[in-house]
Scaffold this motif. Structure first.
Motif: not given
Lengths: 299, 424
Positions: B49, B319, B324, B327-328
């Protein structure tokens, strides 16, 4: 006139030495004295960035009442005595059988020295993998010949044995190299004379080699005793002091106190205890060496 | 003459304006450094990112990734020396000794509304200091048990809800394991620091007394140790020599019916046919009651010595967010912290054998309020218990004697109160 010249020479010498002396004072003497002063004060980094008040011998008293520290002293001494004894005996034997100048002896010496040149942390990591009870090379080999290998690093007795064995494996070559150097200082005339007198290999060893080698043996002993008392790498990378407290040596204890728990004053006090022990051992050994030498070779 | 004066005054004004800020200033972009664990997951996600974040905000980010032990050391040294080398740090409750060196995030949280949609109780589980939240959560995991669901179903066993039921079922589980040539339970007993998990997951007593001292609640501790003594009889005979990887390999190789483990360390491999023989055969059990499973909760902190706290917050918020989180998890298998990810229809149907139990275990899991010294000592004594060198009573006496000499960090006390681990 001569006196004046002497003094001038001394002054010049001192001027040249001054930078080195200053560097030594700043880089060595100051930290040592500072750590001594900290050991008499209360300082945990997590509580305060600066040392607190004077606490006298409290940190030292605490250490001698701390069962983990006392156990660490015991483990360190066992480690030190067993490892050093084996390293000296094996080093001497290997040196004795590899002394000489033909190609194979030179090759064997080169190969035998290799463990000593591996970084201790890498050495510990390699052994941790080799001693793994499931997939380690040692137990695979034992299984191959029908033996169920022990849990080398998972049981207290075998874990201590394993870390001692790792140290022996790595540092026996050091003893070997020094003994080999010692063999080279024995005059060839002595061997020739012994041969003429009809001395066999054993008698030559007993009456010529050993007396010549003993002073060198003391140097190896001194180096290895001090070094094994300060061992940390092999234990850190293999057992991390476990299982339980079975391989928790003094240096690991100090490391934990200083850099994991930030008990700086307590770590300083225990470091000083270790330094004093080490110094006493070294001094007694040097005294003993002097006595032995006097007895053997006269004053 | 007058004209000359006008010129002088005008020139002076121009000079003053230039000197005191009116002139065109070179704008220095904010730069921050983020320290975190080199795990091939969290650090990769950060790298992922970084470019977009820099482009959007103009803030330069340096990612400093280290192995765990080095990260802990570097972060602590940076804070204790006030160097301010790392603006944003990754860590967990083991940093309790240095909490005072992190800034309070309360204002940022209030302004941004951060925390909405997180798993229940997760804001309370984050670290606090002087009543203020200092950490933001990501990458959670809870010590748990993966079991062979196919064999449980075949043997008509259902996963137990309580530890009492679990202990009663153990002989039956052993029957199934024996019939399939496997160990009943496998655990990484060779990793000494993992030993406390077998205690934490069954213990619901206090760790800190009313007077603010570390202590184990005697009767509850002995009951837990008794249960563990029984459980140890069902462990693989060589469990004390198994590392985390060894133990995981046993389960993946169909050599154990149950594994007690950090799920995030094994789940990806367990679903990979190249690495596992148990694909489609396993499930994560809901942690039986009572007890508090051991929580691993990475948190992002902002150093008091950061020159750019606002930029640091922007990075932290970039973060950790719902987008995310998904996504992570998809890309790196990082454990989600948002409720919505656990309810994501795609994941719910795809990971029905894992997701609901993991969400349940995470809501029950807590960080024990132990300082590094207290926890290390506890782990070593439990190691001695595992080797049969100490009785149950011996463990409690030995631990309590030592713990009486270890101070409880103020921050730990606060968090222990928030998570109900202080004597009532």
């Amino acid at each position: 006139m001569l006196l004046k010249k002497n003094w001038q020479e001394k002054r010049t010498l001192f001027t040249f030495l001054l930078p080195a002396i200053l560097i030594l004072l700043v880089s060595q003497a100051y930290p040592i004295l500072y750590s001594l002063s900290i050991s008499f004060r209360q300082w945990a980094l997590a509580e305060s960035l600066k040392p607190k008040g004077f606490v006298g011998f409290n940190n030292y008293i605490k250490a001698f009442k701390d069962p983990i520290f006392l156990n660490a002293i015991r483990i360190s001494f066992v480690f030190c005595i067993v490892a050093t004894s084996f390293e000296i005996i094996l080093g001497f034997i290997i040196a004795y059988f590899t002394v000489g100048e033909n190609f194979f002896l030179r090759l064997s010496r080169t190969i035998l020295i290799l463990p000593m040149v591996i970084a201790p942390v890498a050495n510990g990591t390699i052994w941790r993998m080799m001693l793994n009870s499931q997939s380690g090379l040692i137990n695979q080999l034992l299984r191959f010949i029908g033996i169920q290998g022990p849990n080398w690093l998972g049981a207290p007795g075998s874990a201590l044995f394993s870390v001692i064995a790792i140290d022996i494996w790595q540092w026996t070559p050091f003893a070997m190299v020094v003994f080999l150097a010692g063999f080279s200082i024995i005059p060839n005339e002595l061997y020739d004379a012994a041969k003429v007198d009809g001395a066999g290999r054993l008698k030559t060893l007993r009456y010529i080699i050993i007396p010549y080698i003993i002073p060198i043996g003391f140097i190896v002993l001194l180096f290895r005793l001090v070094d094994t008392l300060l061992v940390i790498d092999a234990i850190y990378t293999t057992t991390f002091g476990g299982p339980g407290f079975s391989t928790n040596v003094i240096t690991l204890f100090i490391y934990w106190q200083a850099l994991r728990y930030f008990n700086i004053s307590y770590a300083s006090a225990t470091s000083w205890i270790l330094s004093i022990f080490t110094l006493l051992i070294a001094l007694s050994l040097m005294r003993f060496q002097k006595r032995v030498q006097t007895k053997m070779w006269g004053a | 003459m007058k004209r000359v004066w006008y010129v002088v005054i005008a020139l002076t004004l121009i000079f003053c304006i230039n000197v005191y800020g009116g002139g065109k200033k070179e704008e220095v972009p904010a730069a921050i450094t983020f320290s975190l664990m080199a795990a091939g997951t969290y650090d990769k996600a950060a790298e992922d990112i970084k470019a977009a974040f820099e482009k959007e905000t103009g803030i330069q980010v340096t990612i400093a990734a280290f192995p765990w032990a080095t990260l802990r050391q570097n972060n602590t040294t940076d804070l204790l020396t006030g160097s301010g080398q790392y603006d944003v740090m990754s860590g967990s409750y083991y940093l309790a000794d240095v909490y005072e060196h992190f800034i309070s995030l309360e204002d940022y949280i209030k302004k941004s509304g951060f925390g909405k949609g997180l798993l229940s109780g997760f804001m309370d589980k984050c670290e606090h200091f002087n009543g203020n939240q200092i950490g933001l959560p990501y990458g959670p995991d809870a010590y748990g048990m993966l079991y062979r669901k196919d064999l449980f179903d075949k043997g008509e066993l259902t996963w137990p809800k309580t530890w009492d039921e679990f202990m009663v079922l153990l002989p039956k589980m052993k029957g199934i394991a024996d019939a399939n040539g496997m160990a009943t339970v496998v655990f990484s007993g060779g990793a000494p620091e993992q030993a406390p998990c077998l205690f934490f997951d069954k213990y619901d007593g206090y760790f800190i007394t009313r007077g603010g001292k570390y202590q184990l609640e005697k009767d509850k501790s002995i009951a837990v140790l008794n249960a563990n003594k029984e459980l140890l009889k069902y462990m693989a005979s060589d469990f004390m020599g198994l590392s985390i990887d060894d133990a995981n390999a046993r389960f993946l190789d169909e050599k154990a019916l149950i594994i007690i483990c950090w799920p995030s360390f094994i789940v990806a491999a367990a679903d990979n046919p190249q690495k596992s023989k148990v694909v489609g055969k396993w499930a994560l059990g809901k942690s039986p009651t009572p007890g508090r499973p051991w929580l691993s909760l990475w948190q992002i902190y902002i150093s008091k010595y950061s020159k750019n706290p606002d930029a640091s917050w922007q990075w932290a918020a970039a973060y950790i967010n719902e987008e995310n989180d998904v996504r992570f998890f998809k890309q790196y298998g990082i454990g989600p912290v948002f409720e919505s990810t656990y309810k994501n229809p795609e994941f719910v149907s795809k990971y029905s054998y894992y997701f609901p139990s993991q969400a349940y275990n995470l809501t029950r899991a807590v960080n024990p309020p132990l300082s590094g010294e207290a926890q290390d000592y506890f782990a070593s004594v439990l190691g001695e218990f595992g080797l049969g060198k100490l009785s149950e009573q011996g463990v409690v006496d030995k631990v309590n004697a030592k713990w009486a000499t270890i101070p409880v960090p103020t921050a730990m006390l606060e968090n222990a109160k928030l998570t109900g681990q202080v004597q009532k």
